[in-house]
Design a protein around this motif. Structure first.
Motif, PDB file in Angstrom:
ATOM      1  N   ASN A   1      -3.464   0.093  -3.689  1.00  0.00           N
ATOM      2  CA  ASN A   1      -3.220  -1.054  -2.761  1.00  0.00           C
ATOM      3  C   ASN A   1      -3.528  -2.075  -3.841  1.00  0.00           C
TER       4      ASN A   1
ATOM      5  N   THR B   1      -4.754   6.385  -2.489  1.00  0.00           N
ATOM      6  CA  THR B   1      -4.060   5.314  -1.677  1.00  0.00           C
ATOM      7  C   THR B   1      -4.238   4.258  -2.729  1.00  0.00           C
TER       8      THR B   1
ATOM      9  N   GLU C   1       0.798  -1.252   0.033  1.00  0.00           N
ATOM     10  CA  GLU C   1      -0.054   0.031  -0.029  1.00  0.00           C
ATOM     11  C   GLU C   1       0.901   1.250  -0.028  1.00  0.00           C
TER      12      GLU C   1
ATOM     13  N   VAL D   1       0.915   5.941  -1.200  1.00  0.00           N
ATOM     14  CA  VAL D   1       0.083   7.059  -1.582  1.00  0.00           C
ATOM     15  C   VAL D   1       0.800   7.499  -2.902  1.00  0.00           C
TER      16      VAL D   1
END
Length: 85
Positions: free
Chosen positions: A44, A42, A21, A23
């Motif tokens: 992921n 974000t 994960e 940003v």
């Protein structure tokens, strides 16, 4: 980080590949250096793509700048309009 960019008639789709994960800050700028769009996402394993509506952008060459903790990348994006007869 690998980036896949797909250009459709009125949108640009961006897919980022990452194992963790993170940003990502995306900036879409013209060749005069003016920022036309900016956002932070974000990223992921379940959320790794983003679509940008380009219908209001003039035809021409733009830069998509993507920055994450893993690094930065700049990708050229050509916007053009098809004319129907």
């Amino acid at each position: 980080f690998p980036v896949t960019i797909t250009r459709w008639s009125n949108k640009v789709s961006v897919e980022l590949s990452t194992n963790k994960e993170t940003v990502a800050k995306l900036r879409f700028i013209n060749l005069l250096g003016e920022t036309l769009f900016t956002t932070s996402l974000t990223i992921n394993s379940t959320n790794k793509s983003f679509e940008l509506n380009t219908s209001t952008f003039e035809k021409g060459l733009y830069l998509l700048l993507i920055e994450t903790a893993e690094g930065r990348i700049a990708q050229k994006v050509m916007i053009y309009r098809c004319v129907s007869f």
